[in-house]
Design a protein around this motif. Structure first.
Motif, PDB file in Angstrom:
ATOM      1  N   GLU A   1       0.816  -1.215   0.000  1.00 16.46           N
ATOM      2  CA  GLU A   1       0.000   0.000   0.000  1.00 16.46           C
ATOM      3  C   GLU A   1       0.847   1.262   0.000  1.00 16.46           C
ATOM      4  N   HIS A   2       2.057   1.163   0.524  1.00 14.96           N
ATOM      5  CA  HIS A   2       2.953   2.322   0.584  1.00 14.96           C
ATOM      6  C   HIS A   2       3.961   2.331  -0.567  1.00 14.96           C
ATOM      7  N   GLY A   3       3.729   1.516  -1.577  1.00 14.80           N
ATOM      8  CA  GLY A   3       4.576   1.538  -2.752  1.00 14.80           C
ATOM      9  C   GLY A   3       5.891   0.818  -2.609  1.00 14.80           C
ATOM     10  N   LEU A   4       6.015  -0.041  -1.617  1.00 17.49           N
ATOM     11  CA  LEU A   4       7.253  -0.778  -1.379  1.00 17.49           C
ATOM     12  C   LEU A   4       7.115  -2.187  -1.942  1.00 17.49           C
ATOM     13  N   GLU A   5       8.151  -2.668  -2.586  1.00 19.86           N
ATOM     14  CA  GLU A   5       8.098  -3.959  -3.264  1.00 19.86           C
ATOM     15  C   GLU A   5       8.581  -5.069  -2.331  1.00 19.86           C
ATOM     16  N   VAL A   6       7.672  -5.961  -1.958  1.00 20.64           N
ATOM     17  CA  VAL A   6       8.040  -7.113  -1.134  1.00 20.64           C
ATOM     18  C   VAL A   6       8.455  -8.239  -2.072  1.00 20.64           C
ATOM     19  N   THR A   7       9.720  -8.622  -2.003  1.00 18.41           N
ATOM     20  CA  THR A   7      10.256  -9.583  -2.965  1.00 18.41           C
ATOM     21  C   THR A   7      10.332 -11.003  -2.439  1.00 18.41           C
ATOM     22  N   ARG A   8      10.330 -11.161  -1.097  1.00 18.31           N
ATOM     23  CA  ARG A   8      10.411 -12.514  -0.554  1.00 18.31           C
ATOM     24  C   ARG A   8       9.981 -12.493   0.910  1.00 18.31           C
ATOM     25  N   SER A   9       9.406 -13.621   1.345  1.00 18.03           N
ATOM     26  CA  SER A   9       9.024 -13.772   2.749  1.00 18.03           C
ATOM     27  C   SER A   9       9.395 -15.185   3.182  1.00 18.03           C
ATOM     28  N   VAL A  10      10.169 -15.314   4.277  1.00 20.16           N
ATOM     29  CA  VAL A  10      10.597 -16.627   4.752  1.00 20.16           C
ATOM     30  C   VAL A  10      10.276 -16.767   6.234  1.00 20.16           C
ATOM     31  N   VAL A  11      10.175 -18.011   6.673  1.00 19.46           N
ATOM     32  CA  VAL A  11       9.957 -18.325   8.081  1.00 19.46           C
ATOM     33  C   VAL A  11      11.140 -19.156   8.565  1.00 19.46           C
ATOM     34  N   VAL A  12      11.687 -18.802   9.720  1.00 19.79           N
ATOM     35  CA  VAL A  12      12.770 -19.587  10.313  1.00 19.79           C
ATOM     36  C   VAL A  12      12.417 -19.885  11.762  1.00 19.79           C
ATOM     37  N   GLY A  13      13.005 -20.940  12.286  1.00 17.65           N
ATOM     38  CA  GLY A  13      12.759 -21.314  13.667  1.00 17.65           C
ATOM     39  C   GLY A  13      13.634 -20.535  14.642  1.00 17.65           C
ATOM     40  N   ASP A  14      13.467 -20.852  15.911  1.00 19.16           N
ATOM     41  CA  ASP A  14      14.217 -20.170  16.969  1.00 19.16           C
ATOM     42  C   ASP A  14      15.622 -20.771  17.067  1.00 19.16           C
ATOM     43  N   GLU A  15      16.415 -20.515  16.047  1.00 18.16           N
ATOM     44  CA  GLU A  15      17.769 -21.051  15.966  1.00 18.16           C
ATOM     45  C   GLU A  15      18.694 -19.936  15.494  1.00 18.16           C
ATOM     46  N   LEU A  16      19.764 -19.702  16.244  1.00 16.88           N
ATOM     47  CA  LEU A  16      20.631 -18.560  15.998  1.00 16.88           C
ATOM     48  C   LEU A  16      21.166 -18.547  14.566  1.00 16.88           C
ATOM     49  N   ASP A  17      21.764 -19.627  14.129  1.00 15.73           N
ATOM     50  CA  ASP A  17      22.367 -19.650  12.801  1.00 15.73           C
ATOM     51  C   ASP A  17      21.324 -19.481  11.696  1.00 15.73           C
ATOM     52  N   ALA A  18      20.122 -20.027  11.903  1.00  8.70           N
ATOM     53  CA  ALA A  18      19.073 -19.903  10.896  1.00  8.70           C
ATOM     54  C   ALA A  18      18.645 -18.444  10.729  1.00  8.70           C
ATOM     55  N   ILE A  19      18.553 -17.722  11.840  1.00  7.33           N
ATOM     56  CA  ILE A  19      18.161 -16.312  11.767  1.00  7.33           C
ATOM     57  C   ILE A  19      19.266 -15.491  11.107  1.00  7.33           C
ATOM     58  N   ILE A  20      20.510 -15.731  11.508  1.00  8.07           N
ATOM     59  CA  ILE A  20      21.632 -15.002  10.904  1.00  8.07           C
ATOM     60  C   ILE A  20      21.659 -15.243   9.397  1.00  8.07           C
ATOM     61  N   GLY A  21      21.525 -16.503   8.993  1.00  2.00           N
ATOM     62  CA  GLY A  21      21.569 -16.827   7.574  1.00  2.00           C
ATOM     63  C   GLY A  21      20.438 -16.188   6.790  1.00  2.00           C
ATOM     64  N   ALA A  22      19.235 -16.226   7.339  1.00  4.29           N
ATOM     65  CA  ALA A  22      18.079 -15.672   6.630  1.00  4.29           C
ATOM     66  C   ALA A  22      18.228 -14.169   6.431  1.00  4.29           C
ATOM     67  N   VAL A  23      18.707 -13.467   7.459  1.00  3.23           N
ATOM     68  CA  VAL A  23      18.845 -12.012   7.376  1.00  3.23           C
ATOM     69  C   VAL A  23      19.952 -11.621   6.403  1.00  3.23           C
TER      70      VAL A  23
END
Length: 421
Positions: free
Chosen positions: A31-53
């Motif tokens: 709605e604000h003109g921003l392009e969402v290119t991808r959406s992912v879900v990760v679990g409560d795991e440190l390396d998974a969050i670091i990698g996804a970001v």
């Protein structure tokens, strides 16, 4: 501005919680003109969050995370962002003070674990949370910026609207409208609108529902309103009378408006839909002014007893036949005393009936002029098994209302169905 979403939480991965945050954020960003290119879900795991970001920042200008900012040891988003930035966590005195004040005001004792919510990656910006305890974070990383928001929906939404969207949207100028069609397949709509896709500064999104396709037209740039007006006009010209409304003009609302303008009413006779058409026509407040009532004649015998369908027709052809739909529409119109009668009979599945395959539907519409009209909707049968039943019933409701609209306006059967003599 390209944005990716990273939602954090084992409960999302395992299906314990539906990921409504991602859907809401995607809609608000668009709605604000921003392009969402991808959406992912990760679990409560440190390396998974670091990698996804870090992977997301290799593609996008900004990343928004939700979840993992609470006080427990499985809330690891702040730790992951600190590791990604190559810094440590530091205690923020202002956040600690605010936490202590909130706990004291509630008359509770502060648990040492709760102070984890006052720890932030060194050098990170703190995003105020006017709706809760966990602060958000703004972290500059190689490749872009990360906004970390709480996973609690109300808190996340408040922070998005108060902080993130104003920062990301900036001076972006966007205008948007959604057109609504019924009876057309998504591929047909998209093919027909190819000339609009090529227009400068215009982006189309196709949002399909059973038997309906919504077209979201987005115009961007300094002259976005003018571009949008031109694109909408072009879409309407290309799609013709298949466009029944725009914005929040749902099919039932359009029907009631058309009937009201003519001081007319409608009655319904339903078989396979079991009352769903009547439910749709009574959804809008004030619908009693134009919806007279209806009958659910699910059993074959009731079609004859209550609606006057000739017994010989039922005996020769069974309940799923164009002559049955025609007689049902005329019968309910006469018995209820309405201006229009709309009726449906068919096979919702999962098994054939009277030699008719699943997805065979007949819609009858009787009006004040001429003989009742019958169409057979061209339904794509959505797979096999019991799940198709609900989809076919929903598509039948849409086709019935769309044919009623077309009869009221004096239009032909349209591309969504074939007229049956």
């Amino acid at each position: 501005m390209r944005v990716e979403l990273v939602t954090v939480g084992d409960e999302l991965l395992l299906g314990d919680t539906v990921n409504g945050n991602a859907a809401w954020m995607g809609q608000r960003l668009a709605e604000h003109g921003l392009e969402v290119t991808r959406s992912v879900v990760v679990g409560d795991e440190l390396d998974a969050i670091i990698g996804a970001v870090t992977e997301a920042l290799g593609r996008a200008d900004a990343v928004i995370t939700t979840g993992g900012l609470g006080p427990t040891y499985d809330d690891l988003t702040r730790d992951a962002l600190a590791a990604a930035a190559g810094v440590g966590l530091v205690r923020d005195p202002a956040l600690e003070r605010r936490l202590r004040e909130r706990v004291a005001a509630a008359g509770r004792e502060l648990q040492p674990m709760a102070l984890r919510m006052a720890d932030v990656p060194e050098g990170a910006g703190v995003l105020g949370n006017s709706a809760g305890s966990a602060a958000g974070l703004r972290v500059e990383l190689p490749g872009g910026v990360v906004y970390a928001l709480p996973g609690v929906p109300f808190e996340m939404r408040t922070m998005m609207d108060e902080v993130v969207l104003p920062e990301l949207a900036g001076e972006t100028r966007v205008a948007r409208v959604t057109l609504r069609t019924a009876g057309l397949w998504e591929s047909v709509v998209a093919t027909g609108l190819a000339p609009v896709e090529a227009m400068d500064g215009i982006r189309l999104a196709y949002l399909p529902d059973p038997a309906e396709v919504k077209i979201r037209i987005t115009a961007s740039g300094p002259d976005a309103p003018r571009r949008l007006e031109e694109a909408e006009r072009a879409c309407r010209e290309l799609l013709g009378d298949a466009v029944y409304g725009a914005g929040d003009q749902t099919l039932d609302r359009v029907i009631h408006r058309l009937l009201g303008e003519r001081s007319a009413t409608v009655a319904t006779a339903e078989s396979l839909t079991g009352g769903l058409i009547g439910a749709e026509l009574t959804r809008m407040p004030g619908s009693s002014a134009t919806y007279a009532g209806g009958m659910v004649t699910y059993a074959t015998a009731l079609k004859e007893e209550l609606l006057g369908v000739p017994g010989q027709v039922l005996k020769e052809h069974g309940a799923v036949h164009p002559d049955v739909a025609r007689a049902m529409a005329a019968g309910v119109r006469e018995r209820v005393g309405a201006t229009y009668g709309v009726a449906v009979t068919g096979v919702a599945g999962p098994e054939p009936q009277d030699g008719r395959p699943v997805g065979t539907i007949f819609v009858g519409v009787a009006g004040p002029e001429g003989e009742p009209k019958v169409i057979r909707p061209l339904l794509p049968v959505p797979g096999t098994g019991a799940e198709i039943r609900g989809v076919i019933r929903r598509m039948t409701v849409v086709h019935a209302l769309e044919q009623l609209r077309r009869v009221i306006l004096g239009l032909d059967a349209g591309p969504g169905g074939e007229a049956v003599p």
